[in-house]
Structures are given as C-alpha cells and as structure tokens.
Design an enzyme around this catalytic site. Sequence first.
Site, PDB file in Angstrom:
ATOM      1  N   ARG A  23       0.792  -1.222   0.000  1.00 15.96           N
ATOM      2  CA  ARG A  23       0.000   0.000   0.000  1.00 15.96           C
ATOM      3  C   ARG A  23       0.832   1.284   0.000  1.00 15.96           C
ATOM      4  NH1 ARG A  23      -2.798  -3.974   1.651  1.00 15.96           N
ATOM      5  NH2 ARG A  23      -0.815  -4.501   2.564  1.00 15.96           N
ATOM      6  N   THR A  24       1.764   1.372   0.949  1.00 12.91           N
ATOM      7  CA  THR A  24       2.434   2.662   1.152  1.00 12.91           C
ATOM      8  C   THR A  24       3.278   3.034  -0.071  1.00 12.91           C
ATOM      9  OG1 THR A  24       2.509   2.057   3.476  1.00 12.91           O
ATOM     10  CG2 THR A  24       3.792   3.985   2.812  1.00 12.91           C
TER      11      THR A  24
ATOM     12  N   LYS B 142      26.340  -2.847   0.834  1.00 10.54           N
ATOM     13  CA  LYS B 142      27.808  -2.672   0.883  1.00 10.54           C
ATOM     14  C   LYS B 142      28.225  -1.897   2.130  1.00 10.54           C
ATOM     15  CE  LYS B 142      27.369  -1.870  -4.003  1.00 10.54           C
ATOM     16  NZ  LYS B 142      27.463  -0.757  -4.950  1.00 10.54           N
TER      17      LYS B 142
ATOM     18  N   ARG C 244      10.985   3.867   3.979  1.00 14.19           N
ATOM     19  CA  ARG C 244      10.573   2.879   5.001  1.00 14.19           C
ATOM     20  C   ARG C 244      11.834   2.117   5.414  1.00 14.19           C
ATOM     21  NH1 ARG C 244       5.559  -1.165   4.725  1.00 14.19           N
ATOM     22  NH2 ARG C 244       4.599   0.812   5.317  1.00 14.19           N
TER      23      ARG C 244
ATOM     24  N   HIS D 135       4.440   5.785  11.704  1.00 14.93           N
ATOM     25  CA  HIS D 135       3.978   5.676  10.316  1.00 14.93           C
ATOM     26  C   HIS D 135       2.947   6.802  10.154  1.00 14.93           C
ATOM     27  CE1 HIS D 135       3.007   4.097   6.510  1.00 14.93           C
ATOM     28  NE2 HIS D 135       2.675   2.847   6.810  1.00 14.93           N
TER      29      HIS D 135
HETATM   30  N1   CP Z   1      -0.447  -0.219   5.934  1.00 17.02           N
HETATM   31  C1   CP Z   1       0.767  -0.389   5.360  1.00 17.02           C
HETATM   32  O1   CP Z   1       1.759   0.282   5.716  1.00 17.02           O
HETATM   33  O2   CP Z   1       0.773  -1.308   4.362  1.00 17.02           O
HETATM   34  P1   CP Z   1       2.047  -1.759   3.528  1.00 17.02           P
HETATM   35  O3   CP Z   1       2.998  -2.438   4.486  1.00 17.02           O
HETATM   36  O4   CP Z   1       1.541  -2.670   2.457  1.00 17.02           O
HETATM   37  O5   CP Z   1       2.694  -0.520   2.962  1.00 17.02           O
END
Ligand code: CP
Length: 304
Positions: free
Chosen positions: A51-52, A81, A102, A130
């Site tokens: 999603r993100t 590395k 991320r 998040h």
């Molecule tokens: N909700 C969420 O962060 O989903 P993903 O891990 O698929 O990005």
Amino acid sequence: MEKLPYLVESQQLSQELIFELFKRADTLRKTPSRTLYGKVLATLFYEPSTRTRLSFETAMLRLGGQVVSTENAKEFSSAVKGESIEDTARIVGAYADCIVMRHYEDGAAKRAIAVSKKPVINAGDGRGQHPTQALLDLYTIYREIGRVENITVAMVGDLANGRTIRSLSYLLGKFKGIKIIFVCPQNLCVGNDIKEYLTRHNVKYSEETDLAKVLPTADIIYMTRIQKERMSEEDYKKSKGKYTLNMESLKLVKPNSRILHPLPHVEEIDFTIEAEENDKRIAYFRQAENGLYIRMAILEHLLG
Ligand code: CP
C-alpha cells in the site's frame, strides 16, 4: 498556513493542517491535478510494502511527477555494501525532490532528515511511527463517521510492535472527547510512551482483554496484525489467533461503527468476501484507497 519541511512523526501535524490536508484530499479525489509536473519522488523501501509504496508512487504520477524507486533497498541498494542512511539520503536527495523512506530501524527517518536537503517522509520506521498511515486512518474516520471528536476507538492486536498504533494514538490525542480502549494479548501490550502521551493530552484510555465486551461500545474498531517478523516464535505462539473478528463477532458491532485495519491482515480478520463487499461497517478497503488521496495532498504540501 504553516508549511512542514518533512514528515517523520504524527506530532508534527496540527489540527489546522490536518483539516487542510483532508480538504485537499477531497478535491484531488474529484479533480485531476498536475501540480507536481517536473518533480521527482524517490521511494526507498528497506522493508516490504504494498500500500504505502504503491500509493505514494501512484500519487506522484497522478500529480504529474515522476518516480525513482528501490523496492528492496536492504538487498538491492548500496546499504548491502555498508552505506549509511545519512549518505544514502544525501545522495538520493541530490537526484530527487523528495524521499519517501521505510526502514526496519526505529529513528531511521530522523537520521535521514538530519542531513537531507530535500523533504523526507517517514513511511514506517521499525516499531517507531507511520504518520501518513495515521493521517489516512483519521481521514477515513472523518469520512465514515463524520467527525474526529467524541469517539471511542478500540485498538486491537499487536499493540507493542505496531507503529500505526503509536502514530494514530498521537494523532487522536489532538482532538477532544476521544476514548481509546486497548485490547491486546498480555505479551503485546501498548507501550508506556503512548500511555504517558495520552495522559498528558487528557485522552481517556483503558485496557481490556475481552473483545466481545468492547465491540458493542466502540465507534471505531482498529484491528492490527500480530507482527510475527518482530517477535520470538514463543511470543508469536502465545498471541496468534487470540483476537479475531469473524461473521459471529460482527453481530456485536454497532450499525454505525466502522472496522479499520492498516492492512495487510491475516487471521485476525475472517469475514466472507460478500460481507467485505456489502457491509458498510467493514471499511478497510476504502481506508486503503483513501491513502492515495491523502498522500497526494501530503506530496503537494511538501513539494508544491
Ligand atoms: N499499511 C501499510 O503500511 O501497508 P504496507 O505495508 O503494504 O505498505
């Protein structure tokens, strides 16, 4: 209106900015916009995502911008590395206008913003935060319930490892009349930092173990997955399957309440596809879609 230089934690978002972003997301849902033509977004993902990453990339493309990406940065970037987060952020910032990152380490996004000349968006850092997920969660509550004040929110599942729980709790702490009920396996309870924050912000919270007792009282039931990848096998066995929503427990949910989940879900959600398609209380697919419009609004805010 204030302008953020980056977005790493929910506490940065004021009420005024939150509603401004909601309004812009509503507009972008209806009206095509090419406001980021000529800009480039870099997505650096050291942990898996559906999603993100894809909603950020789609958001950038829909706004007329372009995207460069490393979807498995842990393995396929120069991190393998030994390159530091700081060096990577400076290098990628020289190529792109914004970085969405991320990472598996708490605090990774803060390390990147300390050196980056370009805006960095935290797309999840370990057990940390998040913030764009929290914003889309709140936007979903606003659209589905019609308000973000005077609501009872049950947060269910792995509350110890869930960064969405932390970010959403911090965001809810900005509004009046919020009551949070935490429901979790004994070994995965909510952290003291979250409880202290809620106390400081006069948010009422309680801890319960009986989900069936909580379901008829909550306006929002925020389910989360047991994060197997962040715990020992022993802890996983203790907590797996402890809290599940199924067709039977759905009967306990109020007609105007909503079930949210940041997704992906596993066995903690066990509804039929028919119920997911037709029962308006099940809102997590609409929630995921809302992420696209909220992320368009965030990118415009940071880059526009
Ligand atoms: N909700 C969420 O962060 O989903 P993903 O891990 O698929 O990005």
